[in-house]
Design a protein around this motif. Structure first.
Motif, mmCIF file in Angstrom:
data_model
loop_
_atom_site.group_PDB
_atom_site.id
_atom_site.type_symbol
_atom_site.label_atom_id
_atom_site.label_comp_id
_atom_site.label_asym_id
_atom_site.label_seq_id
_atom_site.Cartn_x
_atom_site.Cartn_y
_atom_site.Cartn_z
ATOM 1 N N GLU A 66 2.035 47.628 7.805
ATOM 2 C CA GLU A 66 0.897 46.760 8.130
ATOM 3 C C GLU A 66 0.046 46.484 6.895
ATOM 4 O O GLU A 66 -0.461 45.376 6.709
ATOM 5 N N GLU A 67 -0.102 47.500 6.042
ATOM 6 C CA GLU A 67 -0.852 47.298 4.799
ATOM 7 C C GLU A 67 -0.220 46.212 3.928
ATOM 8 O O GLU A 67 -0.917 45.521 3.181
ATOM 9 N N GLU A 68 1.070 46.063 4.051
ATOM 10 C CA GLU A 68 1.788 45.042 3.272
ATOM 11 C C GLU A 68 1.922 43.720 4.041
ATOM 12 O O GLU A 68 2.586 42.794 3.576
ATOM 13 N N GLY A 69 1.303 43.665 5.233
ATOM 14 C CA GLY A 69 1.334 42.428 6.008
ATOM 15 C C GLY A 69 2.586 42.247 6.848
ATOM 16 O O GLY A 69 2.947 41.125 7.202
ATOM 17 N N ILE A 70 3.236 43.371 7.194
ATOM 18 C CA ILE A 70 4.495 43.314 7.941
ATOM 19 C C ILE A 70 4.390 44.070 9.258
ATOM 20 O O ILE A 70 3.813 45.149 9.314
ATOM 21 N N LYS A 71 4.975 43.501 10.298
ATOM 22 C CA LYS A 71 5.122 44.183 11.579
ATOM 23 C C LYS A 71 6.611 44.453 11.780
ATOM 24 O O LYS A 71 7.419 43.518 11.799
ATOM 25 N N ILE A 72 6.974 45.710 11.904
ATOM 26 C CA ILE A 72 8.378 46.085 12.037
ATOM 27 C C ILE A 72 8.817 46.049 13.495
ATOM 28 O O ILE A 72 8.206 46.672 14.365
ATOM 29 N N ASP A 73 9.890 45.318 13.745
ATOM 30 C CA ASP A 73 10.549 45.323 15.054
ATOM 31 C C ASP A 73 11.798 46.178 14.877
ATOM 32 O O ASP A 73 12.830 45.701 14.398
ATOM 33 N N LEU A 74 11.702 47.461 15.248
ATOM 34 C CA LEU A 74 12.759 48.430 14.974
ATOM 35 C C LEU A 74 13.711 48.559 16.160
ATOM 36 O O LEU A 74 13.295 48.793 17.287
ATOM 37 N N VAL A 75 15.011 48.434 15.858
ATOM 38 C CA VAL A 75 16.053 48.555 16.876
ATOM 39 C C VAL A 75 17.070 49.587 16.406
ATOM 40 O O VAL A 75 17.477 49.583 15.244
ATOM 41 N N ASN A 76 17.462 50.471 17.313
ATOM 42 C CA ASN A 76 18.515 51.441 17.006
ATOM 43 C C ASN A 76 19.861 50.780 17.298
ATOM 44 O O ASN A 76 20.237 50.572 18.440
ATOM 45 N N GLY A 77 20.605 50.490 16.217
ATOM 46 C CA GLY A 77 21.885 49.815 16.372
ATOM 47 C C GLY A 77 22.997 50.719 16.856
ATOM 48 O O GLY A 77 24.050 50.247 17.285
ATOM 49 N N ALA A 78 22.778 52.050 16.756
ATOM 50 C CA ALA A 78 23.774 53.036 17.206
ATOM 51 C C ALA A 78 25.138 52.807 16.558
ATOM 52 O O ALA A 78 26.147 52.635 17.236
#
Length: 342
Positions: A66-78
């Motif tokens: 967030e400090e870098e202006g990014i929102k992570i959409d994290l997915v476990n690809g397995a």
């Protein structure tokens, strides 16, 4: 006259109040704008959700993205195959997996290159578990034994076989590999009495120890050397078009690496615990300490050429490499080096 002066005075007070109110509203508006600044959504597909990747979760939990202006959409690809498919199809912007996947895609000549721009782990993350404590363990002791091992052609298994060959042990003749147990279930099978040894990732190795069902006698990460076990990669075109995003993403990861380099395992475990709510804090701390001690994480994200060479040595040894790939074709160190300089 007095009444007129009084009216003028009231008007001045009212005007001053109005100016002050407008100023406060503008300031409040600016504050809200900064706080609600729109973040760029980045779709990140990870090969597994593991304590092995602690610096990434530190970056998430401490708000570095967030400090870098990014929102992570994290997915476990397995699995690396699923992660690579997501990257190639555009379902994911960035893939986090073993960099051998990018080599396979390149050698298949299937189109666009998948370029590695940041390396997170520099050691294998699995351990050899014995039934009893053995302070004088040598690899020779595996001869004639049954070992619960990984899937043929998988990176964990190839690293294991590479170590065996380094120690003059023939994986196909000198021991029996049990490879028909699903990943994640080998610890349960070992605890029930199957095998003399088992190759385990965390938290399974620590759990076996805590239950008194086994003891770690060797680290495959230490024995194999600096293998680039996991790295961040993206399509060459995505990197070219979104270099600023890649840089900010890498900057956030570097902050996570800096935290891990400068804090104790207990402090790291406490930060990432929300990511692993099912793991008790003492076990989590033990695992982080074990990874920390073996040098799992470097102090930077630069993917070195020597590591890429060792990776291909392991793939060749495992019979999975059709042709060696030039380092500069699949590795870009520009972003990681800049992140180190910040």
């Amino acid at each position: 006259m007095k009444k007129e002066r009084k009216n003028r005075s009231l008007k001045r007070v009212a005007a001053a109040f109005l100016v002050l109110s407008l100023t406060m509203m503008q300031l409040a508006g600016c504050g809200k704008s900064d706080a609600d600044k729109e973040l760029v959504n980045v779709k990140l597909n990870e090969v597994a959700h593991s304590i092995f990747y602690a610096p990434q979760y530190v970056a998430i939990e401490n708000g570095y993205f967030e400090e870098e202006g990014i929102k992570i959409d994290l997915v476990n690809g397995a699995g690396a195959d699923n992660v690579m498919t997501a990257v190639l199809s555009g379902e994911a912007d960035i893939g986090f997996m073993g960099s051998e996947a990018s080599i396979y895609v390149y050698n298949e000549g299937s189109g666009e290159k998948i370029v590695n721009f940041a390396q997170l782990t520099q050691r294998a993350g699995n351990f050899l578990v014995a039934r009893e404590k053995d302070d004088e363990f040598t690899w020779e002791k595996l001869k004639g034994k049954n070992v619960l091992a990984g899937r043929k052609g998988g990176m964990p298994q190839m690293v294991f076989e590479y170590i065996l060959k380094k120690n003059n042990i023939d994986p196909g003749k000198d021991l029996t590999m049990v490879q028909n147990i699903d990943f994640g279930l080998t610890a349960e099978a070992f605890a029930s009495g199957q095998g003399d040894y088992s190759v385990e990732f965390e938290p399974f190795a620590a759990s076996l120890e805590k239950e008194g069902k086994g003891t770690v006698v060797a680290s495959l990460g230490v024995e194999s050397g600096n293998v680039p076990y996991t790295a961040y990669s993206a399509k060459e075109s995505y990197i070219a078009e979104h270099g600023e995003i890649i840089q900010k993403f890498t900057n956030a990861l570097q902050k996570g690496m800096d935290f891990v380099s400068s804090h104790s395992p207990a402090e790291i475990a406490k930060v990432i615990q929300p990511q692993f709510a099912e793991t008790e804090l003492d076990v989590l701390t033990t695992i982080v300490e074990r990874y920390h001690k073996q040098g799992t994480w470097n102090d930077n994200l630069v993917f070195e050429e020597a590591s890429f060479k060792l990776l291909q040595d392991v793939l060749e040894s495992g019979g999975e490499l059709t042709k060696r790939v030039p380092y500069e074709e699949l590795v870009n160190t520009e972003f990681a080096k800049k992140a180190c300089e910040k």
